[in-house]
Design an enzyme around this catalytic site. Structure first.
Site, short mmCIF file in Angstrom:
data_model
loop_
_atom_site.label_atom_id
_atom_site.label_comp_id
_atom_site.label_asym_id
_atom_site.label_seq_id
_atom_site.Cartn_x
_atom_site.Cartn_y
_atom_site.Cartn_z
N GLY A 147 33.91 36.10 29.61
CA GLY A 147 32.59 36.43 30.13
C GLY A 147 32.34 37.91 30.04
N GLY A 148 31.25 38.35 30.66
CA GLY A 148 30.88 39.75 30.59
C GLY A 148 31.93 40.64 31.24
N GLY A 152 35.26 40.16 31.26
CA GLY A 152 36.57 40.19 30.63
C GLY A 152 37.02 38.78 30.27
N LYS A 155 43.32 37.18 35.27
CA LYS A 155 42.03 37.76 34.89
C LYS A 155 42.23 39.18 34.39
CE LYS A 155 37.78 38.94 37.35
NZ LYS A 155 37.01 38.60 38.55
N ASP A 202 28.61 36.60 47.10
CA ASP A 202 28.28 35.93 45.84
C ASP A 202 28.59 34.44 45.93
OD1 ASP A 202 27.29 35.78 43.33
OD2 ASP A 202 29.19 36.29 42.35
#
Ligand code: NAG
Ligand code: NAG
Ligand code: NAG
Ligand code: NAG
Ligand code: NAG
Ligand code: NAG
Ligand code: NAG
Ligand code: NAG
Ligand code: NAG
Length: 740
Positions: free
Chosen positions: A426-427, A429, A445, A542
């Site tokens: 994804g944006g 990593g 990650k 989030d």
């Protein structure tokens, strides 16, 4: 004085590696008064042509006269071509053949060799080969006094199939010879009488051949003839015993200045002249000193004189010259003549060499140091030391803390970050699936480049998160700071994200009501825990369906909070604007920039609506003012159109009362004013109560649970969605600590 010449001579003197003189020594090969040749073939002892001349009958060579008057040496019935003092006997051996014509079998031959016990087929110098297009070939032999055989098959349909130079089953096959084979016979046979290949290959052949003399080509298929002979090599040795035993017995044959060694193929031992000696080691005085000084000139300085010694030689200066020793050798210098230039020049030369060696050593040491330094730099840059200190401080309080992994450990776990281990991208990593050495499966990650200033905040969060231990929150197991960007290691959650199950594939959006309700309750409990139980309180910031992961039993695990600060702030802003996934964001917070726990409550409300309706959080198919799901939901409620937007099957599964209260909870969470929203505690308790309430009698949810799971399994296991680990795209950049 010719300075350059002297330097060259000295350098040579420094590398005197005695090029062993292979000068022809007029050494005698046979015993005195014995015949040492038969035709072209030399006959060294222990071989001999008469009883007095050979060691024993095995070594008898029958030197006969052929019909043309030539001398031909035979060992038994085999023609000998060469006898090597190093333990080999070159002979000519017949080929096996099996030939056909149109009417059937024409002729065949199965030759055999019955040699004395001292002979073994050389395994290094021969190979077993069969040639033919309809061919089975065998070699039968004695090995360790037992019978043994090997063989191979070759075939082809047409001569154009054959590959020149390749003997691998098409028209030709070959097998390595194992050690220890004695007394053998050869056989070749055919399966179909060469029917169909008669025109270019009427015969099958089998033979043992000296390996470097045979290179297959299609020529052999047609041209090999009956009873042809091919060269092969036998190994020979003395007796049955190894050196160790033979040396203690009578009849040991190795002569003076020779050494005994064991045969490496079959039994027995052999002899070899020592270095500096040459001749026949099997004779008493067979090994003669080699005169290295004649005709070779091993002394490199022309002013040196070579003196032959027993087994070696020495170089000394001739008259009028004296030796001058240097670290790299000896030179001869005219007596009494001081030659400063030479010494200075040599000094400089040696100095340069030493300097070169030293500097290359320094270079290697520095390079290694630099690598270690780089790792340390990353560690420090990523806040490693702060983390270590914090961990040491907090260790006393909590039972389980974050582990600092080494770069090597994680590299091993992910097979050096192999493509096949990527489970999401994804944006922010990349996320890899990793297998730790203790068999744990983890998600690793690898983030984008971290802003150095944010290191301390990052560390704060790692410490806080590591202390959270709740069954509905994805556990952060550790991190690695030795790499350029920090790596985060999470527990691995196999089933992917809630988002996938609700939206990704409409055919599987039949997540049963019962499970939806459970996921909602579990998520609420996790958020309640974050808000209250954890100290200091943590605001997730989030909450969304793609941040709720599901494990094998569809148990919810809230993931990815706080660590968003891994991404530089400006990029977050950009992402917020560009991606526009603001569907979950608390409108009050957007206006005031005041982050409170109630922002999470709002976002959670949106997730509840997603669970109810299965609709996208933002949709351009809806009217402008109802783009966001929250607005769409509230407006449907107002217009009493609620049941139109609910997920179809839910209406059938859940009892009406449950759904109504669920809707109420969602509504209260979506209140515009934060203070009018319930706390996560209230929400969790209400949802839990709802679950426990008696089900409507006509609904039978349990029955469908397994069915639904199977359905879900089939589609989603393979594609663990990255979104579960990605919270950064729609983050508003407020530091966790500031928001409290
Ligand atoms: C040597 O070979 C010849 C011819 O083949 C044979 O007649 C003779 O008997 C052989 N000698 C011995 C000692 O075997
Ligand atoms: C016999 O063998 C030796 C060494 O193995 C080799 O140098 C010599 O050329 C060979 N002689 C013949 C006739 O093949
Ligand atoms: C085939 O070989 C056999 C045996 O050698 C012989 O008798 C016969 O004449 C041969 N046939 C032809 C067609 O050559
Ligand atoms: C064998 O013959 C082929 C061509 O017929 C050639 O390419 C190859 O180099 C040869 N191999 C050896 C070991 O001579
Ligand atoms: C091969 O020839 C033999 C006689 O030589 C015969 O008995 C046998 O049937 C033949 N086999 C095939 C497959 O033609
Ligand atoms: C293989 O070699 C033979 C002769 O050695 C030659 O006649 C034939 O044309 C060669 N075949 C190929 C495919 O090169
Ligand atoms: C091949 O040799 C054997 C004996 O070694 C003999 O009996 C046979 O006739 C020979 N065959 C041919 C075709 O020369
Ligand atoms: C090797 O040993 C076997 C039996 O062990 C014996 O028959 C044979 O004669 C021995 N060979 C030699 C050369 O001593
Ligand atoms: C070995 O060789 C040297 C000189 O070549 C000789 O003097 C000496 O006797 C030899 N040693 C033996 C055991 O034959």
């Amino acid at each position: 004085m010719d300075f350059y010449r002297i330097l060259m001579q000295v350098t040579w003197a420094g590398v005197i590696l005695a090029e062993m003189a292979t000068a022809a020594v007029a050494a005698q090969l046979a015993k005195p008064n014995c015949q040492d040749r038969c035709g072209d073939v030399g006959i060294p002892y222990p071989f001999g042509t008469t009883e007095d001349c050979y060691l024993d009958e095995s070594f008898f060579i029958n030197c006969t006269t052929s019909s043309t008057g030539n001398f031909l040496p035979f060992s038994g019935e085999t023609i000998v071509q060469n006898i090597s003092i190093h333990g080999q006997l070159d002979i000519l051996m017949y080929t096996a053949n099996d030939c056909y014509n149109e009417t059937g079998s024409q002729s065949s031959n199965q030759p055999y060799l019955t040699t004395a016990d001292i002979f073994t087929i050389s395994n290094t110098q021969n190979k077993f080969v069969a040639v033919g297009c309809d061919t089975n070939a065998f070699l039968y032999a004695t090995r360790n006094s037992k019978s043994f055989y090997l063989g191979c098959v070759s075939s082809c349909q047409s001569i154009s199939d054959v590959i020149n130079g390749s003997c691998s089953g098409i028209g030709c096959c070959e097998v390595e010879i194992p050690k220890g084979l004695k007394k053998f016979s050869l056989e070749s046979t055919s399966n179909e009488n060469h029917t169909g290949v008669l025109s270019f290959n009427p015969c099958s052949f089998a033979f043992v051949v000296k390996r470097d003399l045979f290179n297959f080509s299609s020529y052999y298929l047609d041209s090999l003839r009956y009873n042809e002979t091919v060269p092969m090599v036998l190994d020979w040795a003395i007796g049955n015993d190894t050196c160790k035993y033979a040396q203690t017995k009578s009849g040991y044959v190795c002569g003076g200045n020779s050494t005994c060694y064991d045969s490496d193929n079959g039994n027995g031992y052999r002899c070899r002249c020592n270095d500096g000696y040459d001749g026949n080691p099997y004779l008493h005085d067979g090994c003669q000193d080699i005169d290295e000084c004649n005709p070779l000139r091993p002394c490199k300085d022309t002013n040196q004189i070579c003196t032959n010694l027993a087994g070696s030689y020495s170089c000394s200066c001739r008259e009028g010259y004296e030796e001058y020793r240097l670290t790299i050798g000896t030179i001869c210098r005219e007596k009494g003549k001081q030659s400063r230039t030479i010494i200075i020049a040599l000094g400089v030369g040696i100095g340069i060499i030493v300097a070169l060696l030293f500097s290359s050593w320094i270079y290697i040491v520095l390079k290694r140091k630099k690598f270690i330094k780089l790792k340390e730099k990353y560690f420090q840059q990523n806040g490693g030391f702060i983390l270590e200190r914090r961990l040491n401080n907090s260790q006393r309080g909590s039972h389980e803390t974050v582990k600092i992994f080494t770069a090597e450990e994680l590299e091993k776990a992910t097979k050096r970050y192999d493509e096949s281990r990527i489970i999401g991208r994804g944006g922010f990593g990349v996320v890899y699936k990793g297998f730790l050495s203790d068999n744990r499966i983890v998600a690793i990650k690898k983030s984008k480049i971290v802003d150095q200033k944010q290191a301390e905040q990052f560390i704060n969060e790692v410490v806080v998160l590591s202390q959270i231990n709740h069954k509905h929150i994805v556990k952060l197991l550790g991190c690695c700071l030795e790499t350029q960007v920090p790596l985060l290691v999470y527990e691995f959650v196999p089933k992917g994200t809630l988002f996938q199950y609700i939206h990704q594939d409409s055919s599987i959006s039949t997540l049963p009501w019962e499970i939806r309700l459970r996921i909602a309750t579990e998520t609420a409990e996790a958020l309640w825990y974050l808000h209250s139980a954890a100290s200091p309180p943590i605001i997730h910031r989030d909450v969304k369906s793609s941040n709720i992961l599901l494990d094998d039993n569809f148990t919810a695990k809230v993931s990815d909070f706080g660590t968003s600060r891994l991404v530089p702030q400006d990029e977050m802003l950009l992402a917020t604007v560009v991606q526009g996934t603001l569907g979950y964001l608390d409108p009050e917070y957007l206006q005031t920039n005041q982050l409170t726990e109630k922002s999470d409550v709002y976002s959670f409300g949106v997730v509840l609506v997603e669970l109810l309706t299965g609709k996208n959080v933002l949709s351009s198919n809806r009217p402008e003012e109802e783009r966001s799901l929250a607005a769409h939901f509230l407006s449907s409620l107002k217009n009493h159109r609620l049941f139109e937007i609910l997920e179809n099957h839910i209406v059938g599964e859940g009892n009406e009362e449950q759904i109504k209260e669920f809707v109420e909870i969602a509504m209260s969470c979506l209140e515009v004013k934060g203070e009018e929203r319930p706390t996560m505690k209230e929400v969790a308790i209400r949802l839990d109560g709802l679950r426990k309430r008696k089900k409507h009698p006509w609904v039978n949810v349990d029955l469908h649970e397994e069915e639904a799971e199977n359905l879900l399994d089939a589609t989603c296991v393979a594609s663990f969605e990255i979104a579960g680990y990605d919270s950064i795209n729609n983050h508003v950049p407020v530091a966790l600590g500031d928001g409290r």
